[in-house]
Each structure stands twice: as C-alpha cells, then as structure tokens.
Design a protein around this motif. Structure first.
Motif, PDB file in Angstrom:
ATOM      1  N   VAL A 277       5.854  -6.668 -15.747  1.00  0.00           N
ATOM      2  CA  VAL A 277       5.210  -7.004 -14.471  1.00  0.00           C
ATOM      3  C   VAL A 277       4.166  -8.100 -14.668  1.00  0.00           C
ATOM      4  CG1 VAL A 277       3.688  -6.118 -12.649  1.00  0.00           C
ATOM      5  CG2 VAL A 277       5.668  -4.776 -13.379  1.00  0.00           C
ATOM      6  N   VAL A 278       3.353  -7.997 -15.709  1.00  0.00           N
ATOM      7  CA  VAL A 278       2.309  -9.006 -15.914  1.00  0.00           C
ATOM      8  C   VAL A 278       2.913 -10.349 -16.332  1.00  0.00           C
ATOM      9  CG1 VAL A 278       1.644  -8.622 -18.329  1.00  0.00           C
ATOM     10  CG2 VAL A 278      -0.072  -9.286 -16.683  1.00  0.00           C
ATOM     11  N   LEU A 279       4.003 -10.344 -17.086  1.00  0.00           N
ATOM     12  CA  LEU A 279       4.665 -11.611 -17.424  1.00  0.00           C
ATOM     13  C   LEU A 279       5.265 -12.254 -16.177  1.00  0.00           C
ATOM     14  CD1 LEU A 279       6.316 -10.660 -20.824  1.00  0.00           C
ATOM     15  CD2 LEU A 279       4.365 -12.190 -20.462  1.00  0.00           C
ATOM     16  N   THR A 280       5.799 -11.425 -15.288  1.00  0.00           N
ATOM     17  CA  THR A 280       6.298 -11.932 -14.015  1.00  0.00           C
ATOM     18  C   THR A 280       5.141 -12.504 -13.192  1.00  0.00           C
ATOM     19  OG1 THR A 280       8.074 -10.288 -14.037  1.00  0.00           O
ATOM     20  CG2 THR A 280       7.554 -11.315 -11.912  1.00  0.00           C
ATOM     21  N   MET A 281       3.999 -11.826 -13.233  1.00  0.00           N
ATOM     22  CA  MET A 281       2.824 -12.304 -12.518  1.00  0.00           C
ATOM     23  C   MET A 281       2.383 -13.675 -13.035  1.00  0.00           C
ATOM     24  SD  MET A 281      -0.995 -10.632 -11.952  1.00  0.00           S
ATOM     25  CE  MET A 281      -0.423  -9.097 -12.531  1.00  0.00           C
ATOM     26  N   ILE A 282       2.425 -13.872 -14.357  1.00  0.00           N
ATOM     27  CA  ILE A 282       2.082 -15.180 -14.926  1.00  0.00           C
ATOM     28  C   ILE A 282       3.004 -16.246 -14.345  1.00  0.00           C
ATOM     29  CG2 ILE A 282       2.124 -16.596 -17.020  1.00  0.00           C
ATOM     30  CD1 ILE A 282       1.166 -14.131 -18.561  1.00  0.00           C
ATOM     31  N   ALA A 283       4.296 -15.984 -14.370  1.00  0.00           N
ATOM     32  CA  ALA A 283       5.260 -16.963 -13.869  1.00  0.00           C
ATOM     33  C   ALA A 283       5.029 -17.261 -12.391  1.00  0.00           C
ATOM     34  CB  ALA A 283       6.683 -16.464 -14.101  1.00  0.00           C
ATOM     35  N   VAL A 284       4.800 -16.236 -11.595  1.00  0.00           N
ATOM     36  CA  VAL A 284       4.616 -16.418 -10.157  1.00  0.00           C
ATOM     37  C   VAL A 284       3.317 -17.177  -9.865  1.00  0.00           C
ATOM     38  CG1 VAL A 284       4.181 -15.186  -7.983  1.00  0.00           C
ATOM     39  CG2 VAL A 284       6.035 -14.443  -9.493  1.00  0.00           C
ATOM     40  N   VAL A 285       2.219 -16.778 -10.494  1.00  0.00           N
ATOM     41  CA  VAL A 285       0.929 -17.426 -10.240  1.00  0.00           C
ATOM     42  C   VAL A 285       0.975 -18.892 -10.658  1.00  0.00           C
ATOM     43  CG1 VAL A 285      -1.496 -17.486 -10.952  1.00  0.00           C
ATOM     44  CG2 VAL A 285      -0.452 -15.326 -10.258  1.00  0.00           C
TER      45      VAL A 285
ATOM     46  N   ALA B 292      -6.894 -16.083 -16.057  1.00  0.00           N
ATOM     47  CA  ALA B 292      -7.000 -14.621 -15.944  1.00  0.00           C
ATOM     48  C   ALA B 292      -5.654 -13.930 -16.124  1.00  0.00           C
ATOM     49  CB  ALA B 292      -7.620 -14.243 -14.599  1.00  0.00           C
ATOM     50  N   VAL B 293      -4.602 -14.479 -15.510  1.00  0.00           N
ATOM     51  CA  VAL B 293      -3.298 -13.819 -15.648  1.00  0.00           C
ATOM     52  C   VAL B 293      -2.802 -13.903 -17.091  1.00  0.00           C
ATOM     53  CG1 VAL B 293      -2.624 -14.010 -13.232  1.00  0.00           C
ATOM     54  CG2 VAL B 293      -1.974 -15.821 -14.829  1.00  0.00           C
ATOM     55  N   CYS B 294      -3.139 -14.979 -17.784  1.00  0.00           N
ATOM     56  CA  CYS B 294      -2.751 -15.087 -19.200  1.00  0.00           C
ATOM     57  C   CYS B 294      -3.469 -14.036 -20.040  1.00  0.00           C
ATOM     58  CB  CYS B 294      -3.069 -16.486 -19.734  1.00  0.00           C
ATOM     59  SG  CYS B 294      -2.025 -17.774 -19.040  1.00  0.00           S
ATOM     60  N   LEU B 295      -4.773 -13.892 -19.807  1.00  0.00           N
ATOM     61  CA  LEU B 295      -5.537 -12.898 -20.560  1.00  0.00           C
ATOM     62  C   LEU B 295      -5.112 -11.478 -20.199  1.00  0.00           C
ATOM     63  CD1 LEU B 295      -9.070 -14.549 -20.470  1.00  0.00           C
ATOM     64  CD2 LEU B 295      -7.434 -14.507 -22.368  1.00  0.00           C
ATOM     65  N   LEU B 296      -4.720 -11.277 -18.950  1.00  0.00           N
ATOM     66  CA  LEU B 296      -4.239  -9.956 -18.535  1.00  0.00           C
ATOM     67  C   LEU B 296      -3.025  -9.530 -19.352  1.00  0.00           C
ATOM     68  CD1 LEU B 296      -4.519  -7.560 -16.626  1.00  0.00           C
ATOM     69  CD2 LEU B 296      -3.100  -8.816 -14.978  1.00  0.00           C
ATOM     70  N   ALA B 297      -2.159 -10.476 -19.689  1.00  0.00           N
ATOM     71  CA  ALA B 297      -0.989 -10.146 -20.504  1.00  0.00           C
ATOM     72  C   ALA B 297      -1.404  -9.617 -21.870  1.00  0.00           C
ATOM     73  CB  ALA B 297      -0.081 -11.364 -20.662  1.00  0.00           C
ATOM     74  N   LEU B 298      -2.472 -10.176 -22.455  1.00  0.00           N
ATOM     75  CA  LEU B 298      -2.967  -9.668 -23.745  1.00  0.00           C
ATOM     76  C   LEU B 298      -3.508  -8.248 -23.588  1.00  0.00           C
ATOM     77  CD1 LEU B 298      -4.816 -12.786 -25.193  1.00  0.00           C
ATOM     78  CD2 LEU B 298      -2.617 -11.841 -25.924  1.00  0.00           C
ATOM     79  N   ILE B 299      -4.237  -8.012 -22.514  1.00  0.00           N
ATOM     80  CA  ILE B 299      -4.792  -6.675 -22.271  1.00  0.00           C
ATOM     81  C   ILE B 299      -3.672  -5.649 -22.134  1.00  0.00           C
ATOM     82  CG2 ILE B 299      -6.068  -5.257 -20.603  1.00  0.00           C
ATOM     83  CD1 ILE B 299      -7.678  -7.863 -19.955  1.00  0.00           C
ATOM     84  N   VAL B 300      -2.666  -5.978 -21.341  1.00  0.00           N
ATOM     85  CA  VAL B 300      -1.557  -5.048 -21.125  1.00  0.00           C
ATOM     86  C   VAL B 300      -0.802  -4.805 -22.428  1.00  0.00           C
ATOM     87  CG1 VAL B 300       0.639  -4.715 -19.917  1.00  0.00           C
ATOM     88  CG2 VAL B 300      -1.359  -5.518 -18.667  1.00  0.00           C
ATOM     89  N   GLU B 301      -0.630  -5.848 -23.232  1.00  0.00           N
ATOM     90  CA  GLU B 301       0.063  -5.661 -24.516  1.00  0.00           C
ATOM     91  C   GLU B 301      -0.742  -4.770 -25.453  1.00  0.00           C
ATOM     92  OE1 GLU B 301       2.795  -5.376 -27.321  1.00  0.00           O
ATOM     93  OE2 GLU B 301       3.124  -6.223 -25.333  1.00  0.00           O
ATOM     94  N   LEU B 302      -2.056  -4.905 -25.459  1.00  0.00           N
ATOM     95  CA  LEU B 302      -2.892  -4.016 -26.272  1.00  0.00           C
ATOM     96  C   LEU B 302      -2.732  -2.565 -25.823  1.00  0.00           C
ATOM     97  CD1 LEU B 302      -6.119  -6.187 -26.533  1.00  0.00           C
ATOM     98  CD2 LEU B 302      -4.648  -5.507 -28.440  1.00  0.00           C
ATOM     99  N   LEU B 303      -2.738  -2.343 -24.517  1.00  0.00           N
ATOM    100  CA  LEU B 303      -2.554  -0.978 -24.002  1.00  0.00           C
ATOM    101  C   LEU B 303      -1.152  -0.455 -24.286  1.00  0.00           C
ATOM    102  CD1 LEU B 303      -4.463  -1.364 -20.617  1.00  0.00           C
ATOM    103  CD2 LEU B 303      -5.225  -0.141 -22.667  1.00  0.00           C
ATOM    104  N   ASN B 304      -0.149  -1.308 -24.127  1.00  0.00           N
ATOM    105  CA  ASN B 304       1.226  -0.917 -24.422  1.00  0.00           C
ATOM    106  C   ASN B 304       1.370  -0.535 -25.899  1.00  0.00           C
ATOM    107  OD1 ASN B 304       4.061  -0.571 -24.070  1.00  0.00           O
ATOM    108  ND2 ASN B 304       4.408  -2.661 -24.741  1.00  0.00           N
ATOM    109  N   SER B 305       0.792  -1.329 -26.775  1.00  0.00           N
ATOM    110  CA  SER B 305       0.859  -1.031 -28.214  1.00  0.00           C
ATOM    111  C   SER B 305       0.127   0.264 -28.537  1.00  0.00           C
ATOM    112  CB  SER B 305       0.271  -2.188 -29.024  1.00  0.00           C
ATOM    113  OG  SER B 305       1.055  -3.348 -28.854  1.00  0.00           O
ATOM    114  N   ALA B 306      -0.990   0.502 -27.851  1.00  0.00           N
ATOM    115  CA  ALA B 306      -1.731   1.748 -28.067  1.00  0.00           C
ATOM    116  C   ALA B 306      -0.904   2.956 -27.631  1.00  0.00           C
ATOM    117  CB  ALA B 306      -3.054   1.708 -27.308  1.00  0.00           C
ATOM    118  N   ILE B 307      -0.232   2.838 -26.499  1.00  0.00           N
ATOM    119  CA  ILE B 307       0.639   3.926 -26.026  1.00  0.00           C
ATOM    120  C   ILE B 307       1.733   4.196 -27.052  1.00  0.00           C
ATOM    121  CG2 ILE B 307       2.392   4.536 -24.301  1.00  0.00           C
ATOM    122  CD1 ILE B 307       0.609   3.003 -22.248  1.00  0.00           C
ATOM    123  N   GLU B 308       2.372   3.134 -27.526  1.00  0.00           N
ATOM    124  CA  GLU B 308       3.442   3.299 -28.512  1.00  0.00           C
ATOM    125  C   GLU B 308       2.927   3.957 -29.788  1.00  0.00           C
ATOM    126  OE1 GLU B 308       5.221  -0.531 -29.101  1.00  0.00           O
ATOM    127  OE2 GLU B 308       6.243  -0.483 -27.169  1.00  0.00           O
TER     128      GLU B 308
END
Length: 120
Positions: free
Chosen positions: A106-114, A63-79
């Motif tokens: 934050v989500v990449l940090t979450m991946i590392a921590v989890v 889940a945390v790995c897939l969350l990083a893809l979701i956040v990147e899609l949203l980040n790219s959309a914002i940009e």
C-alpha cells in the motif's frame, strides 16, 4: 511494569537512541527490502529538490518515501516476532506476515500515486 523500564530522564533518551540505531543497523544488514528502500530514498529524496514543485509538494514527496522505510521497519519487526515465536507454518503467522507485506504494498502504491499526481 517491565523490569527493563528502569531508566529515566536523559539516560533513557540516550538508551532509546542507541536502541533505534541498533534497529536501523539490523534492518540494513539483515533485510534486503530495507536496503532497496534506502536506495530508492537516496534517489527520490534528492530528486525532489531538483523538481519545480512547492515546498508542501516537496514535503509530501519526501514524506511518502520515508513512510515506506517506517512501514518496512514495522513489517520486519512483525516477521521477526512471528519467527521468534515459532518457525512452524500456521495460518495466523501467515496472516501476520501477509498483512505486513500488504502494508508495504500500500505504501509503495502511495509513493507511485503521490509522485505521479504531483509530477503529471
């Protein structure tokens, strides 16, 4: 109401699926960070199946790995939206882009921590 919201039922679902695939294709071809995260997911998700962890822990690792893809899609959309509005330098544009980048951090940090908490 938007004039682009005319479809209903099964046709709307098919259209939405097509738009989603278009978005994934655009992110993969146009965003190096998205491609890097896909590569990370290609490595980490299969790896999670070889680890001696519970199903819940495996689900969390994935889940945390897939969350990083979701956040990147949203980040790219914002940009993309910020750049569409104006390519001029503006403090609000910088804030929007920096906040999207911060979300990804934050989500990449979450991946590392989890992953560290589950594996160590």
């Amino acid at each position: 109401m938007s004039p682009f919201k005319g479809k209903t039922g099964f046709k709307r679902i098919l259209n939405a699926g097509g738009y989603s695939l278009d978005g994934l294709r655009a992110a993969f071809t146009g965003e190096a960070a998205f491609r890097q995260l896909v590569l990370l997911n290609v490595i980490l998700i299969p790896l999670s199946f070889f680890l001696n962890v519970s199903r819940v822990e495996r689900a969390l690792l994935i889940a945390v790995c897939l969350l990083a893809l979701i956040v990147e899609l949203l980040n790219s959309a914002i940009e993309a939206v910020v750049d569409r509005i104006s390519l001029d330098l503006h403090p609000l544009s910088k804030n929007a882009k920096d906040m999207g980048s911060a979300a990804q951090f934050v989500v990449l940090t979450m991946i590392a921590v989890v992953w560290a908490l589950i594996l160590l």
